[in-house]
Design a protein around this motif. Structure first.
Motif, mmCIF file in Angstrom:
data_model
loop_
_atom_site.group_PDB
_atom_site.id
_atom_site.type_symbol
_atom_site.label_atom_id
_atom_site.label_comp_id
_atom_site.label_asym_id
_atom_site.label_seq_id
_atom_site.Cartn_x
_atom_site.Cartn_y
_atom_site.Cartn_z
ATOM 1 N N SER A 103 38.019 2.385 -42.111
ATOM 2 C CA SER A 103 39.087 3.125 -42.376
ATOM 3 C C SER A 103 40.172 2.834 -41.550
ATOM 4 N N ILE A 104 41.304 1.884 -41.766
ATOM 5 C CA ILE A 104 42.233 1.882 -40.628
ATOM 6 C C ILE A 104 43.817 1.874 -41.475
ATOM 7 N N THR A 105 44.836 2.305 -40.379
ATOM 8 C CA THR A 105 45.944 2.398 -40.963
ATOM 9 C C THR A 105 46.505 1.364 -41.771
ATOM 10 N N GLU A 106 47.527 1.516 -42.870
ATOM 11 C CA GLU A 106 47.936 0.596 -43.433
ATOM 12 C C GLU A 106 48.994 -0.111 -42.746
ATOM 13 N N GLU A 107 49.629 0.302 -41.689
ATOM 14 C CA GLU A 107 50.402 -0.240 -40.623
ATOM 15 C C GLU A 107 49.626 -1.242 -39.784
ATOM 16 N N VAL A 148 48.170 6.488 -46.398
ATOM 17 C CA VAL A 148 48.348 6.256 -45.050
ATOM 18 C C VAL A 148 47.383 5.227 -44.462
ATOM 19 N N ASN A 149 45.918 5.447 -44.864
ATOM 20 C CA ASN A 149 45.032 4.366 -44.543
ATOM 21 C C ASN A 149 44.335 3.731 -45.404
ATOM 22 N N GLY A 150 43.939 2.546 -45.218
ATOM 23 C CA GLY A 150 43.255 1.615 -46.134
ATOM 24 C C GLY A 150 41.951 1.587 -45.775
ATOM 25 N N THR A 151 41.143 1.059 -46.712
ATOM 26 C CA THR A 151 39.885 0.551 -46.634
ATOM 27 C C THR A 151 39.558 -0.843 -46.471
#
Length: 68
Positions: free
Chosen positions: A38-42, A21-24
């Protein structure tokens, strides 16, 4: 882009680690200093982020904690 946050630091995106759901994302802001977010993949997709991009790290927090 005009925003009210005053803590804006220019840097270069050096790594993206995808997640479910979240990427770094890791941004080098100078002298080898890395800021990790850490932010959303979207959000990663919407912004079209890629390693090597020039980006702005924006810090907006009501509390900053330090422990030892």
């Amino acid at each position: 882009m005009n925003i009210s946050a005053r803590n804006q630091i220019a840097g270069r995106l050096v790594a993206i680690t995808p997640g479910a759901v979240n990427g770094t994302v890791k941004v080098e802001i100078g002298d080898g200093v890395i800021v990790t977010a850490s932010i959303t993949e979207e959000a990663i997709a919407d912004l079209g982020l890629a390693e090597g991009d020039q980006v702005t790290v924006i810090v907006k927090a009501s509390d900053v904690m330090i422990g030892k």
